[in-house]
Design a protein around this motif. Structure first.
Motif, PDB file in Angstrom:
ATOM      1  N   MET A 134      19.249  28.898 -28.772  1.00 45.72           N
ATOM      2  CA  MET A 134      18.874  30.196 -29.342  1.00 45.72           C
ATOM      3  C   MET A 134      18.943  31.317 -28.313  1.00 45.72           C
ATOM      4  SD  MET A 134      18.488  30.252 -32.444  1.00 45.72           S
ATOM      5  CE  MET A 134      18.926  28.867 -33.463  1.00 45.72           C
ATOM      6  N   GLU A 135      18.675  30.961 -27.069  1.00 39.63           N
ATOM      7  CA  GLU A 135      18.782  31.948 -25.995  1.00 39.63           C
ATOM      8  C   GLU A 135      20.242  32.395 -25.843  1.00 39.63           C
ATOM      9  OE1 GLU A 135      17.290  34.277 -22.844  1.00 39.63           O
ATOM     10  OE2 GLU A 135      16.158  33.046 -24.275  1.00 39.63           O
ATOM     11  N   ARG A 136      21.150  31.408 -25.912  1.00 38.34           N
ATOM     12  CA  ARG A 136      22.563  31.704 -25.692  1.00 38.34           C
ATOM     13  C   ARG A 136      23.250  32.220 -26.965  1.00 38.34           C
ATOM     14  NH1 ARG A 136      26.749  33.152 -26.063  1.00 38.34           N
ATOM     15  NH2 ARG A 136      28.733  32.521 -25.071  1.00 38.34           N
ATOM     16  N   PHE A 137      22.878  31.666 -28.121  1.00 36.93           N
ATOM     17  CA  PHE A 137      23.494  32.068 -29.404  1.00 36.93           C
ATOM     18  C   PHE A 137      22.392  32.531 -30.352  1.00 36.93           C
ATOM     19  CE2 PHE A 137      25.670  28.231 -27.732  1.00 36.93           C
ATOM     20  CZ  PHE A 137      26.853  28.821 -27.298  1.00 36.93           C
ATOM     21  N   PRO A 144      33.203  30.692 -27.136  1.00 31.39           N
ATOM     22  CA  PRO A 144      34.179  29.649 -26.818  1.00 31.39           C
ATOM     23  C   PRO A 144      33.601  28.285 -27.191  1.00 31.39           C
ATOM     24  CG  PRO A 144      33.806  31.096 -24.930  1.00 31.39           C
ATOM     25  CD  PRO A 144      32.758  31.423 -25.944  1.00 31.39           C
ATOM     26  N   VAL A 145      34.450  27.419 -27.753  1.00 25.51           N
ATOM     27  CA  VAL A 145      33.945  26.125 -28.221  1.00 25.51           C
ATOM     28  C   VAL A 145      33.346  25.306 -27.074  1.00 25.51           C
ATOM     29  CG1 VAL A 145      36.191  24.982 -28.001  1.00 25.51           C
ATOM     30  CG2 VAL A 145      34.474  24.087 -29.610  1.00 25.51           C
ATOM     31  N   ASP A 146      33.890  25.455 -25.880  1.00 29.31           N
ATOM     32  CA  ASP A 146      33.337  24.709 -24.740  1.00 29.31           C
ATOM     33  C   ASP A 146      31.911  25.150 -24.419  1.00 29.31           C
ATOM     34  OD1 ASP A 146      35.401  22.964 -24.251  1.00 29.31           O
ATOM     35  OD2 ASP A 146      36.446  24.300 -22.874  1.00 29.31           O
ATOM     36  N   ASP A 147      31.626  26.413 -24.696  1.00 29.35           N
ATOM     37  CA  ASP A 147      30.277  26.913 -24.464  1.00 29.35           C
ATOM     38  C   ASP A 147      29.298  26.263 -25.454  1.00 29.35           C
ATOM     39  OD1 ASP A 147      28.312  28.382 -23.297  1.00 29.35           O
ATOM     40  OD2 ASP A 147      29.258  30.332 -23.642  1.00 29.35           O
ATOM     41  N   LEU A 192      29.085  22.974 -36.655  1.00 28.83           N
ATOM     42  CA  LEU A 192      28.161  24.104 -36.649  1.00 28.83           C
ATOM     43  C   LEU A 192      28.920  25.405 -36.412  1.00 28.83           C
ATOM     44  CD1 LEU A 192      24.973  24.335 -36.746  1.00 28.83           C
ATOM     45  CD2 LEU A 192      25.081  24.590 -34.269  1.00 28.83           C
ATOM     46  N   GLN A 193      29.826  25.372 -35.439  1.00 30.00           N
ATOM     47  CA  GLN A 193      30.554  26.604 -35.152  1.00 30.00           C
ATOM     48  C   GLN A 193      31.540  26.952 -36.259  1.00 30.00           C
ATOM     49  OE1 GLN A 193      33.133  26.903 -31.709  1.00 30.00           O
ATOM     50  NE2 GLN A 193      32.438  29.008 -31.386  1.00 30.00           N
ATOM     51  N   LEU A 211      30.262  22.145 -18.361  1.00 24.82           N
ATOM     52  CA  LEU A 211      31.041  21.826 -19.562  1.00 24.82           C
ATOM     53  C   LEU A 211      30.244  20.919 -20.495  1.00 24.82           C
ATOM     54  CD1 LEU A 211      34.503  21.023 -17.963  1.00 24.82           C
ATOM     55  CD2 LEU A 211      33.803  23.145 -19.087  1.00 24.82           C
ATOM     56  N   GLY A 212      30.817  20.706 -21.685  1.00 24.65           N
ATOM     57  CA  GLY A 212      30.248  19.718 -22.593  1.00 24.65           C
ATOM     58  C   GLY A 212      30.660  18.333 -22.134  1.00 24.65           C
ATOM     59  N   LEU A 213      29.759  17.649 -21.463  1.00 25.98           N
ATOM     60  CA  LEU A 213      30.045  16.313 -20.938  1.00 25.98           C
ATOM     61  C   LEU A 213      29.241  15.271 -21.705  1.00 25.98           C
ATOM     62  CD1 LEU A 213      29.672  17.029 -17.108  1.00 25.98           C
ATOM     63  CD2 LEU A 213      31.819  16.838 -18.383  1.00 25.98           C
TER      64      LEU A 213
END
Length: 355
Positions: A55-58, A68-71, A88-89, A336-338
């Motif tokens: 929620m802080e970021r989006f 960006p999807v990676d975010d 979700l995105q 990254l999304g790891l």
DNA sequence: AATTCGTGGAT
DNA sequence: TATCCAAGAAT
């Protein structure tokens, strides 16, 4: 039919329910939606820190749609079931493009958004808009299976249909928001999986399983199957500047769309890793250093991960940065999304080996 | 209808 | 340590 079930539940909820979870504050459809997706097959205590950071970021549906999807995936890293993040995105973009940025308020339209099924759509209707709709999550299934002594595993269609029928039957016209939260709270706090607190349950009087002293029989358990064992090499390849080669996973399948370490066929022996790196990646590497392997368990199989460190001896840029291969420093990779075990490997390789 | 899709809390 | 299973949905 006037249902005492809902009245008793609501009375219990007022004094004993959870009223201050993060998604209860500044309540709107976006926050309710994100929380519901995160909470799918995931415990509340696990979700809370992810929800706060997300929620802080989006902060709204537009921020999510444009990111960006990676975010997005990086904010899901460690939470699991990554299709939820991708869906979700996609759904956020649909809401912006097809619904003018406003969430629809019908069951059918909500279910048209990818990642939103029958129960999640109902939860959004009830929690965000106060519209009567029946939910049926794991908590509700447990409460209703016991209350009505419905035998069988809820994964079976016939059992599920009975549960849905009861869920619809009990859902009241008034105070659906509190009722929906309340029945989930009851399942989480009183009608728990093991050792339910029947003595403090507001529904004890009408509960068939309690009357029969057989709460442990409901709901029926899932038939167990042996999980297959799989094995893979995972290589931490470093170039002369201390950068690590990462590879993006295919868009579907396990860890879809996430960045991970390159994998090598387990048919290769430890003494063939240099050759494997040359053949699979076109990289000249020095002697491999083996790290203790460990087993990672997924929902449907076990994976033996055998990590190895190799240093590039030739020119590292024979593998160019691309959409699915990147050279990154450790701290860059961690943004990254790891997948969880890869994050663990890159953070504390010796600790990961102890898992 | 049966599989696929993660991770960690609880026991 | 091993097992179950979470505020399920998509295929």
């Amino acid at each position: 039919m006037h249902d005492r079930f809902a009245d008793k539940l609501l009375q219990w909820y007022d004094s004993h329910g959870r009223h201050d979870l993060p998604w209860h504050h500044n309540r709107n459809a976006y926050r309710v939606w994100v929380s519901e997706i995160m909470l799918q097959q995931t415990q509340v205590t696990t979700v809370i820190p992810y929800f706060e950071a997300f929620m802080e970021r989006f902060p709204d549906v537009h921020a999510l749609a444009e990111a960006p999807v990676d975010d997005v995936l990086s904010h899901w890293s460690g939470l699991g079931y990554y299709a939820r993040a991708r869906n979700l995105q996609k759904a956020a973009q649909t809401v912006v493009q097809d619904f003018a940025g406003e969430f629809p308020q019908t069951q059918e339209e909500l279910e048209s958004l990818t990642g939103i099924g029958r129960s999640t759509a109902a939860a959004i209707l009830a929690q965000a808009f106060g519209i009567r709709a029946a939910i049926l999550d794991g908590n509700v299934k447990r409460v209703l299976a016991r209350y009505h002594a419905i035998p069988g595993w809820p994964g079976q269609t016939a059992v599920l249909n009975q549960l849905w029928h009861r869920a619809e039957e009990h859902t009241p016209e008034q105070r659906v928001r509190d009722y929906t939260q309340g029945i989930m709270d009851l399942g989480a706090m009183v009608c728990t999986r093991s050792r339910p607190a029947c003595e403090s349950c507001p529904l004890q009087e009408g509960c068939t399983a309690y009357a029969q002293n057989e709460t442990s029989l409901y709901p029926g358990s899932k038939p167990k199957k042996a999980k297959p064992e799989k094995t893979t090499w995972m290589v931490i390849i470093e170039d002369g500047e201390g950068r690590i080669l990462l590879e993006r996973r295919p868009p579907s399948g396990i860890w879809g769309g996430l960045w991970s370490l390159p994998e090598l066929d387990p048919a290769y022996g430890a003494d063939e890793l240099q050759e494997a790196c040359e053949q699979s990646l076109g990289l000249d590497c020095g002697e491999p250093e083996l790290i203790s392997g460990f087993r990672h368990t997924f929902s449907h199989y076990h994976l033996h991960i055998q990590p190895a460190r190799l240093n590039v001896t030739g020119r590292a840029n024979t593998v160019a940065d691309s959409d699915h291969l990147k050279w990154l420093h450790r701290h860059e990779a961690l943004n990254l999304g790891l997948p969880a075990p890869i994050r663990s490997l890159l953070t504390e390789p010796e600790q990961a080996a102890l898992l």
